[in-house]
Design an enzyme around this catalytic site. Sequence first.
Site, PDB file in Angstrom:
ATOM      1  N   LYS A 137     -12.504  -0.651   0.112  1.00 42.41           N
ATOM      2  CA  LYS A 137     -11.716   0.129  -0.842  1.00 42.41           C
ATOM      3  C   LYS A 137     -12.442   0.142  -2.197  1.00 42.41           C
ATOM      4  O   LYS A 137     -13.427   0.844  -2.370  1.00 42.41           O
ATOM      5  CB  LYS A 137     -10.287  -0.413  -0.925  1.00 42.41           C
ATOM      6  CG  LYS A 137      -9.506  -0.213   0.375  1.00 42.41           C
ATOM      7  CD  LYS A 137      -8.113  -0.732   0.284  1.00 42.41           C
ATOM      8  CE  LYS A 137      -7.250  -0.439   1.482  1.00 42.41           C
ATOM      9  NZ  LYS A 137      -7.826  -0.534   2.816  1.00 42.41           N
TER      10      LYS A 137
ATOM     11  N   SER B 240       0.791  -1.224   0.000  1.00 40.03           N
ATOM     12  CA  SER B 240       0.000   0.000   0.000  1.00 40.03           C
ATOM     13  C   SER B 240       0.824   1.276   0.000  1.00 40.03           C
ATOM     14  O   SER B 240       0.378   2.292  -0.536  1.00 40.03           O
ATOM     15  CB  SER B 240      -0.942   0.010   1.209  1.00 40.03           C
ATOM     16  OG  SER B 240      -0.209  -0.034   2.423  1.00 40.03           O
TER      17      SER B 240
ATOM     18  N   HIS C 286      -5.602  -3.887  -1.594  1.00 43.68           N
ATOM     19  CA  HIS C 286      -5.419  -2.820  -2.580  1.00 43.68           C
ATOM     20  C   HIS C 286      -5.421  -3.354  -4.017  1.00 43.68           C
ATOM     21  O   HIS C 286      -5.218  -2.572  -4.953  1.00 43.68           O
ATOM     22  CB  HIS C 286      -4.117  -2.061  -2.307  1.00 43.68           C
ATOM     23  CG  HIS C 286      -4.200  -1.108  -1.160  1.00 43.68           C
ATOM     24  ND1 HIS C 286      -4.643   0.190  -1.290  1.00 43.68           N
ATOM     25  CD2 HIS C 286      -3.910  -1.276   0.151  1.00 43.68           C
ATOM     26  CE1 HIS C 286      -4.618   0.788  -0.116  1.00 43.68           C
ATOM     27  NE2 HIS C 286      -4.187  -0.078   0.781  1.00 43.68           N
TER      28      HIS C 286
END
Length: 397
Positions: free
Chosen positions: A244, A185, A213
């Site tokens: 996310k 990340s 991610h």
Amino acid sequence: MSFMGQLRDELAEFKKEGVYKRLNYLDSPQASRVKMEGRGDVVILSSNNYLGLCDVPEVVQAGKAALDHWGAGTASVRFICGTFTVHRDLEDALATFVGCESSLTYVSCWNANEGLCPTVLGEADVVISDQLNHASIIDAIRLAKTITKCQTAVYKHSDMADLEEKLRAAGKARRKLIFTDGIFSMEGDIARLPDLVALARKHDAVLAVDDSHATGVLGKSGRGTAEHYGMLGEIDVITSTLGKALGGAAGGFTAGPLALTDYLTQRSRPQLFSNALPPTVAASALAAVRHVTAHAELVTRLHQNARYFREQLLALGFKPLPGDTPIVPVILGETAKAIHMSELLLAEGVFVTGFGYPVVPQGHARVRCQLSAAHSRDDLDFALRAFKKVGSKLGLI
């Protein structure tokens, strides 16, 4: 000195050193541009809303409908009070999406990671972690070591020779677990998945990938690091988030063989002692998975935006870390410098966060830009003009 007095003194020191974090309050949905209290409209370059799904009508409406259908929540633990059918539907969809047989949802990916390591590792086992893994993996491993007395090791970031050395040293362990991020990340680089799979098979190890991610981001259809490498269905364990790219609300999950998720249902403490996801969140996430599946062009647009922004930063004279993901870090060194740059950018109408220690190592502070499929070319050019102005002011370009 009193406890509270000590805390106040430490907070004052944070402010003196220029590393104190201030919260910015938004009065609109998370999108490419947001309404920020005291700032008005700003372009946001610090959100994990990679596909722009936070305010997509179908995703929002699914949550509203779920509130009417199932109410506010389960009010207890799933096996005690019953599990809503939307949780089962979401878990089936997530498993299919990431190429696994089964999945189990948690209230966050942090909980999913904490629910994995202490549950499947014992005193005769070892877990080997990448040096730059997310804090949730690190804390999950620390928890497992404390509770189960398992062995632990750390290999240099993406260094396969060092990992193999650690695997050889753990040769007598009953169970060897390799744990890595899919996309790291803070760096924006991608795990060397084919090499990791090969080493896991060679040394009879289990590979777990935190794809938080990467889910919705990597691969032609956004199905994660495994799809990026053409390896769907070949990863032993995948943990990831719903907070996310998949709508951005909350929640996480662990995916893998049915035997694993069944075992976690029986023994994973965050699963056994926490309420299930609110049905609004589960339904919104399910709608987000279906939306991505039907609109793979969002993933293409995301990567087009990331390439454009990275190329233009380079053309201006900045030196972002190289990479092929929507995470574009610009290294500045000192924490105070990164925070100062983020404050100057915010004054220009661009919200991008400066990160320093302890989120990243000392001396590696950065502003981390995160691109979204929702960004228009006008949004990106507006942000680039701000970077040029602030970078010139600070003598960075």
